[in-house]
Scaffold this motif. Structure first.
Motif, PDB file in Angstrom:
ATOM      1  N   UNK A  32       0.843  -1.213   0.000  1.00 15.29           N
ATOM      2  CA  UNK A  32       0.000   0.000   0.000  1.00 15.29           C
ATOM      3  C   UNK A  32       0.870   1.252   0.000  1.00 15.29           C
ATOM      4  N   UNK A  33       0.589   2.167  -0.897  1.00 14.04           N
ATOM      5  CA  UNK A  33       1.452   3.338  -0.982  1.00 14.04           C
ATOM      6  C   UNK A  33       0.792   4.393  -1.865  1.00 14.04           C
ATOM      7  N   UNK A  34       1.613   5.362  -2.222  1.00 14.45           N
ATOM      8  CA  UNK A  34       1.152   6.526  -2.969  1.00 14.45           C
ATOM      9  C   UNK A  34       1.112   6.277  -4.472  1.00 14.45           C
ATOM     10  N   UNK A  35       1.309   5.053  -4.916  1.00 12.56           N
ATOM     11  CA  UNK A  35       1.429   4.761  -6.330  1.00 12.56           C
ATOM     12  C   UNK A  35       0.280   3.880  -6.805  1.00 12.56           C
ATOM     13  N   UNK A  36       0.055   3.886  -8.113  1.00 13.98           N
ATOM     14  CA  UNK A  36      -0.919   2.998  -8.734  1.00 13.98           C
ATOM     15  C   UNK A  36      -0.345   2.495 -10.044  1.00 13.98           C
ATOM     16  N   UNK A  37      -0.939   1.448 -10.577  1.00 15.40           N
ATOM     17  CA  UNK A  37      -0.469   0.894 -11.841  1.00 15.40           C
ATOM     18  C   UNK A  37      -1.657   0.589 -12.732  1.00 15.40           C
ATOM     19  N   UNK A  38      -1.393   0.601 -14.028  1.00 11.97           N
ATOM     20  CA  UNK A  38      -2.436   0.250 -14.982  1.00 11.97           C
ATOM     21  C   UNK A  38      -1.822  -0.515 -16.140  1.00 11.97           C
ATOM     22  N   UNK A  39      -2.645  -1.305 -16.793  1.00  9.31           N
ATOM     23  CA  UNK A  39      -2.198  -2.076 -17.964  1.00  9.31           C
ATOM     24  C   UNK A  39      -3.254  -1.900 -19.052  1.00  9.31           C
ATOM     25  N   UNK A  40      -3.145  -0.800 -19.806  1.00 10.82           N
ATOM     26  CA  UNK A  40      -4.152  -0.502 -20.829  1.00 10.82           C
ATOM     27  C   UNK A  40      -4.059  -1.389 -22.068  1.00 10.82           C
ATOM     28  N   UNK A  41      -2.888  -1.930 -22.337  1.00 13.33           N
ATOM     29  CA  UNK A  41      -2.686  -2.825 -23.470  1.00 13.33           C
ATOM     30  C   UNK A  41      -1.893  -4.048 -23.012  1.00 13.33           C
ATOM     31  N   UNK A  42      -1.907  -5.064 -23.831  1.00 10.53           N
ATOM     32  CA  UNK A  42      -1.306  -6.342 -23.451  1.00 10.53           C
ATOM     33  C   UNK A  42       0.148  -6.205 -23.029  1.00 10.53           C
ATOM     34  N   UNK A  43       0.902  -5.366 -23.732  1.00  8.46           N
ATOM     35  CA  UNK A  43       2.336  -5.289 -23.476  1.00  8.46           C
ATOM     36  C   UNK A  43       2.760  -3.929 -22.952  1.00  8.46           C
ATOM     37  N   UNK A  44       1.838  -3.230 -22.303  1.00  3.67           N
ATOM     38  CA  UNK A  44       2.120  -1.915 -21.758  1.00  3.67           C
ATOM     39  C   UNK A  44       1.731  -1.875 -20.293  1.00  3.67           C
ATOM     40  N   UNK A  45       2.652  -1.366 -19.477  1.00  2.34           N
ATOM     41  CA  UNK A  45       2.435  -1.314 -18.030  1.00  2.34           C
ATOM     42  C   UNK A  45       2.847   0.066 -17.560  1.00  2.34           C
ATOM     43  N   UNK A  46       1.948   0.752 -16.848  1.00  5.06           N
ATOM     44  CA  UNK A  46       2.189   2.130 -16.471  1.00  5.06           C
ATOM     45  C   UNK A  46       2.143   2.269 -14.960  1.00  5.06           C
TER      46      UNK A  46
END
Lengths: 115, 113
Positions: B61-75
Motif C-alpha cells: 500500500x502506498x502513494x502509487x498505482x499501476x495500470x495495464x491498458x494494453x497487453x504489453x504496456x504497463x504504467x
C-alpha cells in the motif's frame, strides 16, 4: 514468509581469480526457483544463473556456477576467472510457487574485481 | 527476441507533482508484468504485478498505482509524489509459466525534490 539473506555486503577479488558469493534463504515450500542477478553500474538487472529446486545438479553458465544445498537452504555463486566486467552488485533472489511469481531479493553483494 | 523498454530513463519531479512511468514489452504476448522499486543500497521490492490487461495486483500500500491498458504496456502512476517515492524503478516481464524467468528493463531513476 520467505526471506533471502546475503551476509557479504562487499567483496573484492583479483582479476583471473575465483570468488564465491553467499546466499541463504528461508522457505517452507518444496518447489521453488533461485536466481542470481547482476546489476552493473548501468543498474540494469541481468540474469546470471538460475536453479530449480527439484534439480539436484548444480547449474552452470560458462564461468558462473552455483552450489545449491537444499537441506541447508544455501545457494552460493562461484565466479571463476574473474574479469573486470564482473564488477557489479550481485543479488540473490527466490521465487516460490505462488500466483504472483514474484521475486524476493537479498540486499546484494557489491563485488569489485581488481586489475 | 523479446525486448523491454522503459521511459523516461531519468526523472526529477517536485513534491506534489504527478508521475507517469511507462514500460513496454516487444516480441511476446500476454506476459506477466511487474513493477519493482529499488531504494538506495537495497534490494528490489515488488510494487505491482499484472497477469493480463486490466488486471493489477498491489503488493505494498502506498502513494502509487499501476495500470495495464494494453497487453504489453504497463504504467506506474502517482497523483501527488512524496519525497519517499524517490528511487530506481524497474519493470520486468515473464512469459507466465511456473518455470520461467523474469527479465528486467533498463529502469527509471526518479528523484523527488
Amino acid at each position: 514468509a520467505q526471506t533471502v539473506t546475503q551476509s557479504q555486503p562487499e567483496m573484492s577479488v583479483q582479476e583471473a581469480e575465483t570468488v564465491t558469493l553467499s546466499c541463504t534463504y528461508d522457505t517452507s515450500e518444496s518447489n521453488y526457483y533461485l536466481f542470481w542477478y547482476k546489476q552493473p553500474p548501468s543498474r540494469q538487472m541481468i540474469l546470471v544463473i538460475r536453479q530449480e529446486a527439484y534439480k539436484q545438479q548444480n547449474a552452470t553458465e560458462n564461468r558462473f556456477s552455483v552450489n545449491f544445498q537444499k537441506a541447508a537452504k544455501s545457494f552460493s555463486l562461484k565466479i571463476s576467472d574473474s574479469q573486470l566486467g564482473d564488477t557489479a552488485m550481485y543479488f540473490c533472489a527466490f521465487r516460490g510457487g505462488g500466483a504472483t511469481n514474484k521475486l524476493i531479493f537479498g540486499t546484494g553483494t557489491l563485488l569489485a574485481v581488481q586489475p | 527476441s523479446q525486448t523491454i523498454h522503459q521511459w523516461p530513463a531519468t526523472l526529477v519531479q517536485p513534491v506534489g507533482s504527478p508521475l507517469s512511468l511507462e514500460c513496454t514489452v516487444e516480441g511476446t504476448s500476454n506476459p506477466n508484468l511487474y513493477w519493482y522499486r529499488q531504494a538506495a543500497g537495497r534490494g528490489l521490492q515488488l510494487l505491482f504485478y499484472s497477469v493480463g490487461i486490466g488486471q493489477i495486483s498491489s503488493e505494498v500500500p502506498q502513494n502509487l498505482s499501476a495500470s495495464r491498458p494494453q497487453d504489453r504496456q504497463f504504467i506506474l502512476s502517482s497523483k501527488k509524489l512524496l519525497l519517499s517515492d524517490s528511487g530506481f524503478y524497474l519493470c520486468a516481464w515473464m512469459a507466465g509459466g511456473p518455470g520461467d524467468t523474469q527479465y528486467f528493463g533498463p529502469g527509471t531513476r526518479l528523484t523527488v525534490l
